[in-house]
Every structure is written in C-alpha cells, then in structure tokens.
Design a protein around this motif. Structure first.
Motif, PDB file in Angstrom:
ATOM      1  N   LEU A  68       0.871  -1.171   0.000  1.00 21.39           N
ATOM      2  CA  LEU A  68       0.000   0.000   0.000  1.00 21.39           C
ATOM      3  C   LEU A  68       0.912   1.226   0.000  1.00 21.39           C
ATOM      4  O   LEU A  68       1.522   1.559   1.021  1.00 21.39           O
ATOM      5  CB  LEU A  68      -0.903  -0.017   1.241  1.00 21.39           C
ATOM      6  N   LEU A  70       0.962   4.834  -0.094  1.00 20.73           N
ATOM      7  CA  LEU A  70      -0.070   5.841   0.181  1.00 20.73           C
ATOM      8  C   LEU A  70       0.259   7.220  -0.398  1.00 20.73           C
ATOM      9  O   LEU A  70       0.712   8.114   0.309  1.00 20.73           O
ATOM     10  CB  LEU A  70      -0.280   5.965   1.689  1.00 20.73           C
ATOM     11  N   PHE A  85      -9.372   5.661   7.450  1.00 23.63           N
ATOM     12  CA  PHE A  85      -8.297   5.156   8.302  1.00 23.63           C
ATOM     13  C   PHE A  85      -8.287   5.855   9.662  1.00 23.63           C
ATOM     14  O   PHE A  85      -7.890   5.268  10.665  1.00 23.63           O
ATOM     15  CB  PHE A  85      -6.917   5.373   7.646  1.00 23.63           C
ATOM     16  N   HIS A  89     -11.876   2.325  14.745  1.00 28.55           N
ATOM     17  CA  HIS A  89     -12.483   1.066  14.325  1.00 28.55           C
ATOM     18  C   HIS A  89     -11.743  -0.139  14.885  1.00 28.55           C
ATOM     19  O   HIS A  89     -10.669  -0.003  15.468  1.00 28.55           O
ATOM     20  CB  HIS A  89     -12.533   0.983  12.784  1.00 28.55           C
ATOM     21  N   HIS A  91     -11.045  -4.585  13.742  1.00 31.09           N
ATOM     22  CA  HIS A  91     -11.188  -5.619  12.713  1.00 31.09           C
ATOM     23  C   HIS A  91     -11.431  -6.955  13.395  1.00 31.09           C
ATOM     24  O   HIS A  91     -11.098  -7.137  14.563  1.00 31.09           O
ATOM     25  CB  HIS A  91      -9.918  -5.733  11.865  1.00 31.09           C
ATOM     26  N   PHE A 136      -5.488   5.320  11.984  1.00 31.31           N
ATOM     27  CA  PHE A 136      -4.177   5.594  11.369  1.00 31.31           C
ATOM     28  C   PHE A 136      -4.201   6.966  10.710  1.00 31.31           C
ATOM     29  O   PHE A 136      -5.193   7.358  10.111  1.00 31.31           O
ATOM     30  CB  PHE A 136      -3.846   4.543  10.306  1.00 31.31           C
ATOM     31  N   LEU A 146       3.640   0.892   2.794  1.00 31.99           N
ATOM     32  CA  LEU A 146       3.442  -0.198   3.748  1.00 31.99           C
ATOM     33  C   LEU A 146       3.286  -1.534   3.047  1.00 31.99           C
ATOM     34  O   LEU A 146       2.656  -1.620   1.985  1.00 31.99           O
ATOM     35  CB  LEU A 146       2.153   0.039   4.550  1.00 31.99           C
TER      36      LEU A 146
HETATM   37  C1  LIG Z   1      -2.766   2.651   6.270  1.00 34.99           C
HETATM   38  S1  LIG Z   1      -2.862   1.124   7.035  1.00 34.99           S
HETATM   39  C2  LIG Z   1      -3.748   1.307   8.537  1.00 34.99           C
HETATM   40  C3  LIG Z   1      -5.115   1.802   8.413  1.00 34.99           C
HETATM   41  C4  LIG Z   1      -6.095   0.892   9.049  1.00 34.99           C
HETATM   42  O1  LIG Z   1      -6.327   0.905  10.231  1.00 34.99           O
HETATM   43  C5  LIG Z   1      -6.736  -0.090   8.224  1.00 34.99           C
HETATM   44  O2  LIG Z   1      -6.365  -0.222   7.044  1.00 34.99           O
HETATM   45  O3  LIG Z   1      -7.634  -0.753   8.722  1.00 34.99           O
END
Ligand SMILES: CSCCC(=O)C(=O)O
Ligand SMILES: [Fe+2]
Length: 187
Positions: A68, A70, A85, A89, A91, A136, A146
């Motif tokens: 990625l 950016l 980002f 949040h 995951h 982020f 990244l």
């Molecule tokens: C730019 S990578 C981190 C961002 C993030 O938290 C995600 O992609 O879920």
C-alpha cells in the motif's frame, strides 16, 4: 531501535502533528505488549528477500502480502481512504503492517480508553490484535509505503466504534482482562 509511542494530547490541531503532551509521556514496548501489540524491527532494504521477515511470516501464518503506497497518484479515493483510516475502528483479524518507506501514526486505545500514538517508520513491523480500537494517520511527511500481511485471504473490513458486541471485541476484552486484570467499561 525501539518503537516510539506516547499518550496523545487531544486537541483540534492537525491530525498529522505529533500531539505529544507537555511534558511528553512516553509508552514503552512492554506496555504496548500488554495491550496485545507485537513489534519487530527489520531491515527495510532487504524486504524482498529477508530471512527474518520470512521467519515471522512462517511462524504466524502470514501467507498473504501486498503493498500500500499511500500517495494520491497510486491510491483510488485517496482522501476518503485517509478519512476512513482515521475513523476509530476494529477488525475481526489482526492488522499487520510493515513500513518500508516514510512514516505515520497508529493510534490505539489503552485499557483506560486513552489514545496512545505509535510512530511507525521504515523498518517497523507492527501487529495490532483483532478487536483493538485503533486508527491511522499520515504524519507531516505525508507519505508512507506499507506492506500489508494477512493470514489467508485478506479481509480489511473496518467496524467503526462502538463495537462492544462484536465477537473480536469481546475476545479482545476477555484476553485483556485475564492478562492485566482490568475491567473495561462498554462504550
Ligand atoms: C494505512 S494502514 C492502517 C489503516 C487501518 O487501520 C486499516 O487499514 O484498517
Ligand atoms: Fe484498521
């Protein structure tokens, strides 16, 4: 080189600024570890053929990887992505990022719901556990490249806060409670 992290001073200033407290309050890796964060310093020059990276990927089952980069020219819906980002949040799975170039900030919530800002720079491989609230942002260098890693087929879906009933969140809280004996309030 150790990772650099600190408690954030939240104010209305640009999210790309460091937001250190005055005086600064740094957070050591051992505190991040208690929150479930993992970290390895690697040589970013060697990423294409790095036995250390290979070992980590094998040990943790990180079979998938992509890049990625950016910058507005390479990322579709760049501004919208940056906004997403920076929206708090979780995951369902780990978030695994290896910084090859540039830098940025991962903000994570500690056990008392305070923001810890983690500076990620070239050579830093960081793993955020499933279920941890985070976000982020780019820093003032405005650029990061990244590597994204994942176990199996990647799922990047963010679940914005509040997510107290999400299984990954519940698991995370349970682990944290067992590990450091804290009781988190539901928000
Ligand atoms: C730019 S990578 C981190 C961002 C993030 O938290 C995600 O992609 O879920
Ligand atoms: Fe995320």
């Amino acid at each position: 080189m150790a990772i650099e992290a600190w408690f954030m001073q939240e104010n209305g200033d640009d999210q790309r600024l460091p937001h250190q407290k005055n005086p600064p309050e740094y957070v050591l890796m051992e505190e991040l570890e208690k929150l479930g964060v993992l970290y390895w310093p690697l040589d970013p020059e060697k990423y294409e053929n790095d036995p250390e990276l290979q070992k980590i990927r094998e040990a943790r089952g990180y079979s998938y990887m992509d890049m990625l980069d950016l910058c507005p020219e390479k990322v579709e819906n760049y501004e919208q992505k940056l906004k997403n980002f920076y929206t708090e949040h979780i995951h369902a799975d780990e978030e695994i990022r290896y910084c090859l170039e540039g830098s940025g900030y991962f903000d994570i919530r500690d056990k008392d719901d305070r923001w810890i800002r983690i500076l990620i720079k070239a050579g830093d491989l960081i793993v955020l556990p499933a279920g941890i609230y985070h976000r982020f942002t780019l820093d003032t260098s405005n650029y990061i490249n990244l590597m994204r890693l994942f176990v199996g087929e990647p799922v990047w879906t963010p679940f914005n806060r509040p997510q107290e009933h999400h299984p990954a969140r519940k698991d995370y809280i349970k682990n944290l409670t067992e590990k450091v004996g804290v009781q988190l309030e539901a928000h």
